[in-house]
Motif scaffolding. Structure first.
Motif, PDB file in Angstrom:
ATOM      1  N   THR A  18      -0.146 -18.917  -2.580  1.00 11.96           N
ATOM      2  CA  THR A  18      -1.234 -19.389  -2.649  1.00 11.96           C
ATOM      3  C   THR A  18      -1.925 -18.010  -3.566  1.00 11.96           C
ATOM      4  N   GLY A  19      -3.373 -19.044  -3.883  1.00  8.92           N
ATOM      5  CA  GLY A  19      -4.246 -17.644  -4.401  1.00  8.92           C
ATOM      6  C   GLY A  19      -5.283 -16.820  -2.989  1.00  8.92           C
ATOM      7  N   LYS A  20      -5.039 -17.339  -2.122  1.00  6.63           N
ATOM      8  CA  LYS A  20      -5.391 -16.304  -0.818  1.00  6.63           C
ATOM      9  C   LYS A  20      -4.232 -15.104  -1.179  1.00  6.63           C
ATOM     10  N   GLY A  21      -3.049 -15.629  -1.243  1.00  6.69           N
ATOM     11  CA  GLY A  21      -2.121 -14.622  -0.701  1.00  6.69           C
ATOM     12  C   GLY A  21      -1.570 -13.686  -1.535  1.00  6.69           C
ATOM     13  N   MET A  22      -2.337 -14.155  -2.743  1.00  7.15           N
ATOM     14  CA  MET A  22      -2.238 -13.024  -4.346  1.00  7.15           C
ATOM     15  C   MET A  22      -3.572 -12.435  -4.074  1.00  7.15           C
ATOM     16  N   LEU A  23      -4.432 -13.002  -3.565  1.00 10.89           N
ATOM     17  CA  LEU A  23      -5.678 -12.269  -3.283  1.00 10.89           C
ATOM     18  C   LEU A  23      -5.896 -10.741  -2.061  1.00 10.89           C
ATOM     19  N   ALA A  24      -4.689 -11.677  -1.504  1.00 11.71           N
ATOM     20  CA  ALA A  24      -4.555 -10.221  -0.485  1.00 11.71           C
ATOM     21  C   ALA A  24      -3.776  -9.581  -1.063  1.00 11.71           C
ATOM     22  N   ALA A  25      -2.912  -9.885  -1.439  1.00 10.87           N
ATOM     23  CA  ALA A  25      -1.987  -8.746  -2.162  1.00 10.87           C
ATOM     24  C   ALA A  25      -2.458  -7.233  -2.720  1.00 10.87           C
ATOM     25  N   MET A  26      -3.770  -7.825  -3.743  1.00 10.91           N
ATOM     26  CA  MET A  26      -4.423  -7.702  -4.726  1.00 10.91           C
ATOM     27  C   MET A  26      -5.526  -6.503  -3.525  1.00 10.91           C
ATOM     28  N   VAL A  27      -5.965  -6.310  -3.117  1.00  7.54           N
ATOM     29  CA  VAL A  27      -6.754  -5.904  -2.100  1.00  7.54           C
ATOM     30  C   VAL A  27      -5.880  -4.668  -1.445  1.00  7.54           C
ATOM     31  N   LEU A  28      -4.561  -5.183  -0.793  1.00  3.73           N
ATOM     32  CA  LEU A  28      -3.654  -4.246  -0.891  1.00  3.73           C
ATOM     33  C   LEU A  28      -3.511  -3.046  -1.255  1.00  3.73           C
TER      34      LEU A  28
ATOM     35  N   PRO B 294       0.447  -0.936   0.004  1.00  4.66           N
ATOM     36  CA  PRO B 294       0.153   0.346   0.399  1.00  4.66           C
ATOM     37  C   PRO B 294       0.875   1.779   0.225  1.00  4.66           C
ATOM     38  N   MET B 295       2.080   1.096   0.583  1.00  8.05           N
ATOM     39  CA  MET B 295       2.689   2.485   0.693  1.00  8.05           C
ATOM     40  C   MET B 295       3.345   2.602  -1.019  1.00  8.05           C
ATOM     41  N   VAL B 296       3.807   1.332  -1.416  1.00  9.03           N
ATOM     42  CA  VAL B 296       4.046   1.598  -2.883  1.00  9.03           C
ATOM     43  C   VAL B 296       2.927   2.263  -3.726  1.00  9.03           C
ATOM     44  N   LYS B 297       2.322   1.675  -3.789  1.00  8.67           N
ATOM     45  CA  LYS B 297       0.985   2.268  -4.444  1.00  8.67           C
ATOM     46  C   LYS B 297       0.127   3.355  -4.117  1.00  8.67           C
ATOM     47  N   GLU B 298       0.836   3.992  -2.826  1.00  5.53           N
ATOM     48  CA  GLU B 298       0.240   5.463  -2.688  1.00  5.53           C
ATOM     49  C   GLU B 298       0.994   6.898  -3.072  1.00  5.53           C
ATOM     50  N   ALA B 299       2.309   5.670  -4.057  1.00  8.36           N
ATOM     51  CA  ALA B 299       3.563   6.767  -4.254  1.00  8.36           C
ATOM     52  C   ALA B 299       3.888   6.895  -5.553  1.00  8.36           C
ATOM     53  N   VAL B 300       3.350   5.538  -6.415  1.00 14.26           N
ATOM     54  CA  VAL B 300       3.502   5.678  -7.735  1.00 14.26           C
ATOM     55  C   VAL B 300       2.371   5.400  -7.853  1.00 14.26           C
ATOM     56  N   LYS B 301       2.402   6.154 -10.049  1.00 14.68           N
ATOM     57  CA  LYS B 301       1.182   6.330 -10.681  1.00 14.68           C
ATOM     58  C   LYS B 301       1.108   4.524 -11.545  1.00 14.68           C
ATOM     59  N   ILE B 302       2.578   4.013 -11.945  1.00 12.89           N
ATOM     60  CA  ILE B 302       2.460   2.857 -12.592  1.00 12.89           C
ATOM     61  C   ILE B 302       2.290   1.720 -11.913  1.00 12.89           C
ATOM     62  N   PRO B 303       1.702   0.617 -12.672  1.00 13.25           N
ATOM     63  CA  PRO B 303       0.905  -0.825 -12.080  1.00 13.25           C
ATOM     64  C   PRO B 303       2.764  -1.294 -11.098  1.00 13.25           C
ATOM     65  N   VAL B 304       2.048  -1.526  -9.964  1.00 12.63           N
ATOM     66  CA  VAL B 304       2.802  -2.379  -9.359  1.00 12.63           C
ATOM     67  C   VAL B 304       2.458  -3.936  -9.379  1.00 12.63           C
ATOM     68  N   MET B 305       3.470  -4.925  -9.026  1.00 13.85           N
ATOM     69  CA  MET B 305       3.321  -6.349  -8.755  1.00 13.85           C
ATOM     70  C   MET B 305       3.692  -7.038  -7.035  1.00 13.85           C
ATOM     71  N   ALA B 306       3.426  -6.973  -6.405  1.00 12.94           N
ATOM     72  CA  ALA B 306       3.881  -7.449  -5.050  1.00 12.94           C
ATOM     73  C   ALA B 306       4.152  -9.265  -5.233  1.00 12.94           C
ATOM     74  N   ALA B 307       5.517  -8.998  -3.811  1.00 13.43           N
ATOM     75  CA  ALA B 307       6.040 -10.434  -4.845  1.00 13.43           C
ATOM     76  C   ALA B 307       6.979 -10.424  -2.516  1.00 13.43           C
ATOM     77  N   GLY B 308       7.173 -12.015  -2.335  1.00  9.90           N
ATOM     78  CA  GLY B 308       7.311 -11.950  -1.191  1.00  9.90           C
ATOM     79  C   GLY B 308       6.353 -12.531  -0.226  1.00  9.90           C
ATOM     80  N   GLY B 309       6.571 -14.242   0.327  1.00  9.74           N
ATOM     81  CA  GLY B 309       5.413 -14.437   1.446  1.00  9.74           C
ATOM     82  C   GLY B 309       4.405 -14.826   0.653  1.00  9.74           C
ATOM     83  N   ILE B 310       4.782 -15.150  -1.125  1.00 13.85           N
ATOM     84  CA  ILE B 310       2.931 -15.526  -1.746  1.00 13.85           C
ATOM     85  C   ILE B 310       3.235 -16.767  -2.720  1.00 13.85           C
TER      86      ILE B 310
END
Length: 313
Positions: free
Chosen positions: A175-185, A157-173
């Motif tokens: 499963t599908g649950k982890g993927m959904l949680a990352a995208m919710v954030l 969420p901190m990176v998403k708040e700061a930039v305008k380009i697309p953001v992908m999350a990595a680290g600790g993902i």
């Protein structure tokens, strides 16, 4: 599933397979791409001629988009970048260095560029350098990490708040649950490493794959911060490293203990006692070795199932 990431890479699912050293060869990259994600060849453990061979083989194994991950600390990086251009690779993920160094060169050749970051500061630098997207990688990740030890769920969420380009999350993902949680954030997609390391197509040694399956919570640790922070499974080499730390070692003493090709010894050659075994904390949720296609399908199926029920919470 259509969003910024699937459109950017022309893929079916916003899932990227991490370009891991000694793990991510053309077999894994092509398998993930064929299954609807984006496969990455890990150039960090390849001589230039070996990388060229893997790119050529990947082209034959898939007609879907794939990319190459390039750590910018690589000693022959100019040759690597020229090979990427010559072989007409369309997507490059850069990491471990200044994105300004190569982004303009790659973009001029029509290549989509993504940079991996571990902080808001470097996310902003990557955006300013002109990259098309970023991967924000949290402290939980395997392999080499940022020094800040910021966790994925605070970083997204901190990176998403700061930039305008697309953001992908990595680290600790993994499963599908982890993927959904990352995208919710706020993530537009995810990059997954450890789960794909324990697949049939991974080029890692079976001993390393079995070590991943055996990992429980607390079995990994981020260390060697004086050189380049890396998360390791606690094996015999790790214990020697901790014994050395008790002596308040110099940087030179750490380099001497590490020696050469320690990651190759553990990950690729299968010496799980004396090698560097790089893996993420999420390995505690990895219980088997499966085909990459099955792994991706299960992640997407779980993502959709949980997404459909989350409103009940």
């Amino acid at each position: 599933m259509t969003n910024k990431i699937t459109q950017l890479f022309n893929i079916k699912y916003p899932v990227i397979q991490g370009g891991m050293v000694w793990v991510s060869g053309y077999k894994l990259a092509s398998a993930v791409s064929n299954a609807g994600g984006l496969g990455l060849i890990g150039a960090g453990s390849m001589y230039p001629d070996v990388l060229r061979e893997h790119i050529k083989k990947c082209k034959k194994a898939t007609d879907k988009p794939f990319g190459v991950n390039v750590p910018m600390l690589y000693p022959q990086i100019e040759e690597i970048m020229n090979i990427i251009v010559e072989e007409e690779v369309k997507i490059v993920f850069t990491s471990a260095g200044n994105p300004k160094t190569w982004t303009a060169f790659l973009k001029e050749k029509g290549i989509t560029v993504v940079h991996v970051v571990s902080s808001v500061k470097f996310a902003l630098k990557a955006e300013a350098a002109g990259v098309d997207a970023i991967v924000c990688e949290g402290f939980e990740a395997g392999g080499h990490n940022g020094r800040e030890e910021t966790t994925t769920f605070t970083l997204i969420p901190m990176v998403k708040e700061a930039v305008k380009i697309p953001v992908m999350a990595a680290g600790g993902i993994a499963t599908g649950k982890g993927m959904l949680a990352a995208m919710v954030l706020g993530a537009d997609g995810v990059q997954i490493g450890s789960r794909f390391a324990a697949t049939e197509e991974s080029s890692a040694h079976i001993n390393f794959k079995n070590s991943i399956v055996d990992v429980k919570d607390g079995d990994t640790h981020l260390t060697l911060k004086e050189l380049a922070p890396v998360r390791l499974i606690k094996n015999k080499f790790y214990q020697k490293l901790q014994e050395l730390y008790l002596q308040n070692p110099t940087k030179e003493q750490l380099i001497e203990l590490l020696g050469r090709a320690r990651a190759k010894k553990g990950i690729f050659e299968g010496d799980v006692e004396n090698g560097e075994l790089e893996i993420g904390q999420i390995a505690g949720l990895i219980h088997n070795i499966k085909p990459a296609k099955q792994v991706l399908e299960e992640i997407i199926a779980e993502f959709n199932a949980v997404k459909a029920t989350v409103s009940k919470l």
